[in-house]
Scaffold this motif. Sequence first.
Motif, PDB file in Angstrom:
ATOM      1  N   VAL A  91     -23.364 -69.145  32.725  1.00 14.82           N
ATOM      2  CA  VAL A  91     -23.194 -68.377  31.496  1.00 14.82           C
ATOM      3  C   VAL A  91     -24.235 -67.261  31.479  1.00 14.82           C
ATOM      4  O   VAL A  91     -25.282 -67.382  32.122  1.00 14.82           O
ATOM      5  CB  VAL A  91     -23.337 -69.251  30.220  1.00 14.82           C
ATOM      6  CG1 VAL A  91     -22.274 -70.327  30.177  1.00 14.82           C
ATOM      7  CG2 VAL A  91     -24.713 -69.862  30.115  1.00 14.82           C
ATOM      8  N   ALA A  92     -23.936 -66.199  30.760  1.00 17.26           N
ATOM      9  CA  ALA A  92     -24.865 -65.070  30.681  1.00 17.26           C
ATOM     10  C   ALA A  92     -24.585 -64.250  29.435  1.00 17.26           C
ATOM     11  O   ALA A  92     -23.489 -64.292  28.883  1.00 17.26           O
ATOM     12  CB  ALA A  92     -24.737 -64.190  31.926  1.00 17.26           C
ATOM     13  N   VAL A  93     -25.607 -63.493  29.032  1.00 15.46           N
ATOM     14  CA  VAL A  93     -25.475 -62.527  27.938  1.00 15.46           C
ATOM     15  C   VAL A  93     -25.928 -61.174  28.453  1.00 15.46           C
ATOM     16  O   VAL A  93     -26.944 -61.071  29.151  1.00 15.46           O
ATOM     17  CB  VAL A  93     -26.332 -62.936  26.713  1.00 15.46           C
ATOM     18  CG1 VAL A  93     -26.403 -61.802  25.698  1.00 15.46           C
ATOM     19  CG2 VAL A  93     -25.779 -64.188  26.070  1.00 15.46           C
ATOM     20  N   LYS A  94     -25.160 -60.151  28.111  1.00  8.64           N
ATOM     21  CA  LYS A  94     -25.550 -58.760  28.345  1.00  8.64           C
ATOM     22  C   LYS A  94     -25.516 -58.078  26.991  1.00  8.64           C
ATOM     23  O   LYS A  94     -24.451 -57.914  26.406  1.00  8.64           O
ATOM     24  CB  LYS A  94     -24.574 -58.066  29.305  1.00  8.64           C
ATOM     25  CG  LYS A  94     -24.629 -58.604  30.703  1.00  8.64           C
ATOM     26  CD  LYS A  94     -23.641 -57.876  31.595  1.00  8.64           C
ATOM     27  CE  LYS A  94     -23.657 -58.507  32.978  1.00  8.64           C
ATOM     28  NZ  LYS A  94     -22.628 -57.918  33.846  1.00  8.64           N
ATOM     29  N   TRP A  95     -26.684 -57.742  26.472  1.00  9.91           N
ATOM     30  CA  TRP A  95     -26.777 -57.134  25.144  1.00  9.91           C
ATOM     31  C   TRP A  95     -27.138 -55.665  25.330  1.00  9.91           C
ATOM     32  O   TRP A  95     -28.238 -55.330  25.755  1.00  9.91           O
ATOM     33  CB  TRP A  95     -27.841 -57.839  24.322  1.00  9.91           C
ATOM     34  CG  TRP A  95     -27.771 -57.545  22.856  1.00  9.91           C
ATOM     35  CD1 TRP A  95     -27.593 -56.328  22.257  1.00  9.91           C
ATOM     36  CD2 TRP A  95     -27.877 -58.490  21.801  1.00  9.91           C
ATOM     37  NE1 TRP A  95     -27.593 -56.455  20.891  1.00  9.91           N
ATOM     38  CE2 TRP A  95     -27.769 -57.782  20.583  1.00  9.91           C
ATOM     39  CE3 TRP A  95     -28.074 -59.860  21.759  1.00  9.91           C
ATOM     40  CZ2 TRP A  95     -27.849 -58.393  19.346  1.00  9.91           C
ATOM     41  CZ3 TRP A  95     -28.149 -60.480  20.529  1.00  9.91           C
ATOM     42  CH2 TRP A  95     -28.038 -59.752  19.335  1.00  9.91           C
ATOM     43  N   LEU A  96     -26.198 -54.795  25.004  1.00 12.38           N
ATOM     44  CA  LEU A  96     -26.396 -53.357  25.111  1.00 12.38           C
ATOM     45  C   LEU A  96     -26.831 -52.812  23.755  1.00 12.38           C
ATOM     46  O   LEU A  96     -26.282 -53.204  22.728  1.00 12.38           O
ATOM     47  CB  LEU A  96     -25.090 -52.682  25.535  1.00 12.38           C
ATOM     48  CG  LEU A  96     -24.474 -53.259  26.808  1.00 12.38           C
ATOM     49  CD1 LEU A  96     -22.993 -52.939  26.874  1.00 12.38           C
ATOM     50  CD2 LEU A  96     -25.186 -52.719  28.017  1.00 12.38           C
ATOM     51  N   TYR A  97     -27.831 -51.921  23.764  1.00 13.10           N
ATOM     52  CA  TYR A  97     -28.294 -51.377  22.486  1.00 13.10           C
ATOM     53  C   TYR A  97     -28.738 -49.932  22.674  1.00 13.10           C
ATOM     54  O   TYR A  97     -29.041 -49.489  23.785  1.00 13.10           O
ATOM     55  CB  TYR A  97     -29.448 -52.215  21.914  1.00 13.10           C
ATOM     56  CG  TYR A  97     -30.757 -52.019  22.633  1.00 13.10           C
ATOM     57  CD1 TYR A  97     -31.715 -51.137  22.146  1.00 13.10           C
ATOM     58  CD2 TYR A  97     -31.032 -52.692  23.815  1.00 13.10           C
ATOM     59  CE1 TYR A  97     -32.913 -50.934  22.815  1.00 13.10           C
ATOM     60  CE2 TYR A  97     -32.219 -52.505  24.487  1.00 13.10           C
ATOM     61  CZ  TYR A  97     -33.150 -51.619  23.986  1.00 13.10           C
ATOM     62  OH  TYR A  97     -34.324 -51.409  24.660  1.00 13.10           O
ATOM     63  N   SER A 116     -32.573 -70.146  28.469  1.00 13.93           N
ATOM     64  CA  SER A 116     -33.015 -70.159  29.857  1.00 13.93           C
ATOM     65  C   SER A 116     -31.961 -69.550  30.779  1.00 13.93           C
ATOM     66  O   SER A 116     -32.229 -69.297  31.936  1.00 13.93           O
ATOM     67  CB  SER A 116     -33.356 -71.583  30.305  1.00 13.93           C
ATOM     68  OG  SER A 116     -32.218 -72.418  30.267  1.00 13.93           O
ATOM     69  N   PHE A 117     -30.755 -69.308  30.271  1.00 15.89           N
ATOM     70  CA  PHE A 117     -29.711 -68.697  31.082  1.00 15.89           C
ATOM     71  C   PHE A 117     -29.939 -67.187  31.163  1.00 15.89           C
ATOM     72  O   PHE A 117     -30.711 -66.632  30.374  1.00 15.89           O
ATOM     73  CB  PHE A 117     -28.311 -69.034  30.542  1.00 15.89           C
ATOM     74  CG  PHE A 117     -28.071 -68.649  29.103  1.00 15.89           C
ATOM     75  CD1 PHE A 117     -27.715 -67.351  28.765  1.00 15.89           C
ATOM     76  CD2 PHE A 117     -28.184 -69.592  28.098  1.00 15.89           C
ATOM     77  CE1 PHE A 117     -27.479 -67.011  27.429  1.00 15.89           C
ATOM     78  CE2 PHE A 117     -27.952 -69.258  26.764  1.00 15.89           C
ATOM     79  CZ  PHE A 117     -27.597 -67.952  26.447  1.00 15.89           C
TER      80      PHE A 117
END
Length: 124
Positions: A91-97, A116-117
């Motif tokens: 699993v992963a998160v990509k947060w664009l801002y 921790s991911f």
Amino acid sequence: MNELLINSTQSSPEIRGDWENGILYMKGDSYPENSYELYADVVAWVSRFLTTNSSPLTLELSLIYLNTSSIKVMMDIFDEMEDAFQSGRSVAVKWLYDKENERVAELAEEFKEDCSFPFDIIGG
């Protein structure tokens, strides 16, 4: 019911769940009157994906503002992703801002501290 589409409003983000590619997109502001009602289908989609699909799951976020109840729902989603990651799921998160919006970057950093991911915060 595997695909998810919630159109944006003035107070809620556009949300799209791409089951085939394992991507959940959220873009916009999130300050609805009832965050739990708005996000019920999103939480269910993430849960169903993590329990019935072995593919990686990535959240691609372009969230500009979140009210307190939206933050709590996001924490619930990230907790579920963390549990899945601890069980060996990818699993992963990509947060664009926007680099001019430091508040969003700080919020994303606070979320990242509890995960921790892989959690990328990308300013543009």
